[in-house]
Motif scaffolding. Structure first.
Motif, PDB file in Angstrom:
ATOM      1  N   SER A  22       0.838  -1.206   0.000  1.00 31.53           N
ATOM      2  CA  SER A  22       0.000   0.000   0.000  1.00 31.53           C
ATOM      3  C   SER A  22       0.869   1.249   0.000  1.00 31.53           C
ATOM      4  O   SER A  22       2.002   1.247   0.505  1.00 31.53           O
ATOM      5  N   GLY A  23       0.335   2.321  -0.563  1.00 28.55           N
ATOM      6  CA  GLY A  23       1.020   3.608  -0.543  1.00 28.55           C
ATOM      7  C   GLY A  23       2.365   3.569  -1.241  1.00 28.55           C
ATOM      8  O   GLY A  23       2.518   3.007  -2.324  1.00 28.55           O
ATOM      9  N   ASP A  24       3.350   4.166  -0.589  1.00 21.66           N
ATOM     10  CA  ASP A  24       4.700   4.247  -1.141  1.00 21.66           C
ATOM     11  C   ASP A  24       5.561   3.058  -0.763  1.00 21.66           C
ATOM     12  O   ASP A  24       6.751   3.014  -1.088  1.00 21.66           O
ATOM     13  N   ASP A  25       4.992   2.117  -0.050  1.00 20.29           N
ATOM     14  CA  ASP A  25       5.753   0.938   0.381  1.00 20.29           C
ATOM     15  C   ASP A  25       5.975  -0.012  -0.798  1.00 20.29           C
ATOM     16  O   ASP A  25       5.249   0.028  -1.796  1.00 20.29           O
ATOM     17  N   SER A  26       6.962  -0.897  -0.687  1.00 21.66           N
ATOM     18  CA  SER A  26       7.251  -1.885  -1.723  1.00 21.66           C
ATOM     19  C   SER A  26       7.881  -3.117  -1.087  1.00 21.66           C
ATOM     20  O   SER A  26       8.392  -3.055   0.049  1.00 21.66           O
ATOM     21  N   VAL A  27       7.846  -4.227  -1.789  1.00 16.60           N
ATOM     22  CA  VAL A  27       8.389  -5.480  -1.264  1.00 16.60           C
ATOM     23  C   VAL A  27       9.909  -5.421  -1.260  1.00 16.60           C
ATOM     24  O   VAL A  27      10.544  -4.996  -2.226  1.00 16.60           O
ATOM     25  N   SER A  28      10.494  -5.838  -0.163  1.00 14.59           N
ATOM     26  CA  SER A  28      11.958  -5.867  -0.065  1.00 14.59           C
ATOM     27  C   SER A  28      12.517  -7.281  -0.165  1.00 14.59           C
ATOM     28  O   SER A  28      13.606  -7.482  -0.692  1.00 14.59           O
ATOM     29  N   SER A  29      11.781  -8.292   0.317  1.00 10.93           N
ATOM     30  CA  SER A  29      12.314  -9.656   0.286  1.00 10.93           C
ATOM     31  C   SER A  29      11.205 -10.688   0.459  1.00 10.93           C
ATOM     32  O   SER A  29      10.106 -10.390   0.935  1.00 10.93           O
ATOM     33  N   TYR A  30      11.558 -11.902   0.053  1.00  9.81           N
ATOM     34  CA  TYR A  30      10.682 -13.070   0.210  1.00  9.81           C
ATOM     35  C   TYR A  30      11.473 -14.159   0.921  1.00  9.81           C
ATOM     36  O   TYR A  30      12.702 -14.223   0.808  1.00  9.81           O
ATOM     37  N   ALA A  31      10.771 -15.020   1.625  1.00  6.65           N
ATOM     38  CA  ALA A  31      11.388 -16.214   2.203  1.00  6.65           C
ATOM     39  C   ALA A  31      10.347 -17.327   2.184  1.00  6.65           C
ATOM     40  O   ALA A  31       9.175 -17.089   2.498  1.00  6.65           O
ATOM     41  N   TRP A  32      10.788 -18.533   1.800  1.00  7.39           N
ATOM     42  CA  TRP A  32       9.862 -19.665   1.692  1.00  7.39           C
ATOM     43  C   TRP A  32      10.082 -20.621   2.857  1.00  7.39           C
ATOM     44  O   TRP A  32      11.211 -20.857   3.290  1.00  7.39           O
ATOM     45  N   PHE A  33       8.970 -21.151   3.348  1.00  4.92           N
ATOM     46  CA  PHE A  33       8.990 -22.090   4.462  1.00  4.92           C
ATOM     47  C   PHE A  33       8.173 -23.336   4.096  1.00  4.92           C
ATOM     48  O   PHE A  33       7.320 -23.302   3.209  1.00  4.92           O
ATOM     49  N   GLU A  34       8.467 -24.405   4.818  1.00  6.87           N
ATOM     50  CA  GLU A  34       7.661 -25.627   4.703  1.00  6.87           C
ATOM     51  C   GLU A  34       7.179 -26.014   6.089  1.00  6.87           C
ATOM     52  O   GLU A  34       7.904 -25.844   7.084  1.00  6.87           O
ATOM     53  N   THR A  35       5.949 -26.510   6.172  1.00 10.79           N
ATOM     54  CA  THR A  35       5.411 -26.961   7.442  1.00 10.79           C
ATOM     55  C   THR A  35       4.995 -28.426   7.319  1.00 10.79           C
ATOM     56  O   THR A  35       4.117 -28.764   6.514  1.00 10.79           O
ATOM     57  N   PRO A  36       5.604 -29.338   8.053  1.00 12.56           N
ATOM     58  CA  PRO A  36       5.285 -30.763   7.919  1.00 12.56           C
ATOM     59  C   PRO A  36       3.879 -31.120   8.386  1.00 12.56           C
ATOM     60  O   PRO A  36       3.317 -32.135   7.965  1.00 12.56           O
ATOM     61  N   THR A  37       3.298 -30.284   9.256  1.00 14.79           N
ATOM     62  CA  THR A  37       1.966 -30.582   9.795  1.00 14.79           C
ATOM     63  C   THR A  37       0.845 -29.882   9.034  1.00 14.79           C
ATOM     64  O   THR A  37      -0.319 -30.145   9.284  1.00 14.79           O
ATOM     65  N   GLY A  38       1.207 -28.945   8.148  1.00  9.54           N
ATOM     66  CA  GLY A  38       0.190 -28.173   7.458  1.00  9.54           C
ATOM     67  C   GLY A  38      -0.297 -26.984   8.267  1.00  9.54           C
ATOM     68  O   GLY A  38      -1.221 -26.286   7.849  1.00  9.54           O
ATOM     69  N   GLN A  39       0.332 -26.721   9.421  1.00 10.44           N
ATOM     70  CA  GLN A  39      -0.042 -25.594  10.270  1.00 10.44           C
ATOM     71  C   GLN A  39       1.050 -24.531  10.231  1.00 10.44           C
ATOM     72  O   GLN A  39       2.253 -24.850  10.195  1.00 10.44           O
ATOM     73  N   LEU A  40       0.626 -23.283  10.264  1.00 11.99           N
ATOM     74  CA  LEU A  40       1.558 -22.176  10.121  1.00 11.99           C
ATOM     75  C   LEU A  40       2.599 -22.139  11.242  1.00 11.99           C
ATOM     76  O   LEU A  40       3.753 -21.769  11.020  1.00 11.99           O
ATOM     77  N   LYS A  41       2.233 -22.554  12.427  1.00 14.15           N
ATOM     78  CA  LYS A  41       3.145 -22.455  13.566  1.00 14.15           C
ATOM     79  C   LYS A  41       4.321 -23.417  13.481  1.00 14.15           C
ATOM     80  O   LYS A  41       5.306 -23.273  14.217  1.00 14.15           O
TER      81      LYS A  41
END
Length: 335
Positions: free
Chosen positions: A164-183
């Protein structure tokens, strides 16, 4: 005395061998928790990654200048708990991820860090800044709801981020979850989970089954967001049986198919005999391109040749007889 000294040395060596020698290295943190900006009542996550064996993780929140060990917060009723408005908080099974389900404005301005330790020592992560209901909001993320592919198929997951606004994406990082839960997310990606500029993840599709992926996006003004969990199902590769080669097919057809070009064998009638009506001697109808079935053309040519030879032989016999008669008559006249 020498025997006693030798026995003493052997005893010391045996005792030294029984003492366990630790080859474990002190933890080294490879992924730091990130500064984050969350809307109020959102789910918040922070993760840390470290090298080493038998690691344990202890998360601390610095609230109003005081550091609180989160593992003791519930029992001791620490004041930062006023910033938990949802169902609760805690760590994943490994302990490297800390989450707050429903973060409140009371945590705005707080800090969070993690101490990673093992028997060789400990390492403390950098402190991440927590912002709740700040002026800059997390990016809006768009990822596939789910993906199903065949084994060994090249699969690229794309995370689309909108700021939003003047902001922009600086980086991405990929994760994997063995249980299918975000935590329960674990850092992966081409840089081992380190932030990168590429929103694409090339998935491992070598093994059938379902794996779960999450994309983490950070903006230049400090906004962060985790995508929804992306289930990727890899099905077993279909084995296609190739058709038989053309040469094999031709040979089998030549062996099994009847010879449609050859004429059926027939028996020639003897002299004076005629083929019965409806038998193989019946003449093919006009325009059918066939011929009479009593015999074949090559057999007719053979019979005519035999007849000619017989006639010629008879003529030669008659001529020879005439010559003999004439010779005998001439011989008698001379006498």
């Amino acid at each position: 005395m020498k025997k006693f000294t030798a026995l003493l040395m052997i005893t010391f060596l045996a005792a030294a061998m029984l003492v366990p020698v630790s080859a474990t290295d002190k933890p080294v943190i490879t992924l730091q928790p990130q500064n984050s900006v969350y809307p109020e009542f959102a789910s918040a996550l922070w993760s840390v990654e470290a090298t080493g064996e038998n690691l344990s993780y202890n998360w601390y929140i610095v609230y109003n200048g005081t550091a609180y060990r989160t593992a003791d917060s519930f029992a001791e009723n620490h004041p930062w708990l006023n910033g938990v408005t949802g169902s609760g908080y805690g760590s994943n099974e490994t302990g490297n991820t800390f989450f707050v389900d429903g973060i409140g404005s009371a945590l705005d301005g707080a800090l969070i860090y993690c101490v990673v330790s093992n028997e060789a020592g400990s390492a403390t992560s950098e402190s991440a800044y927590i912002s709740v209901s700040g002026k800059k909001f997390p990016p809006q993320l768009n990822v596939p709801a789910s993906v199903t592919v065949e084994q060994d198929t090249v699969l690229k997951l794309f995370c689309e981020a909108e700021t939003s606004g003047d902001d922009s994406v600086s980086s991405y990082a990929w994760f994997e979850t063995p249980t299918g839960q975000l935590k329960d997310i674990v850092a992966i990606g081409s840089y081992g989970g380190q932030p990168e500029e590429d929103p694409v993840l090339v998935c491992d599709t070598s093994t059938p089954g379902t794996r779960y992926y999450v994309c983490y996006v950070m903006t230049k003004l400090g906004g962060v967001a985790y995508s929804s969990v992306i289930p990727v199902t890899v099905t077993e590769k279909t084995v296609v049986t190739p058709p038989p080669e053309s040469s094999d097919l031709t040979d089998s057809q030549a062996t099994s198919a009847p010879d449609c070009t050859s004429e059926p064998a027939t028996t020639l009638p003897s002299d004076g005999e005629t083929s019965p009506a409806g038998s193989g001697g019946e003449t093919s109808p006009a325009g059918s391109g066939g011929h009479t079935g009593t015999d074949s053309v090559p057999e007719e040519k053979g019979d005519s040749r035999g007849t000619v030879i017989i006639v010629l032989a008879a003529v030669c016999g008659v001529l020879l007889g005439s010559c003999i008669v004439l010779a005998a008559a001439a011989f008698r006249k001379k006498k």
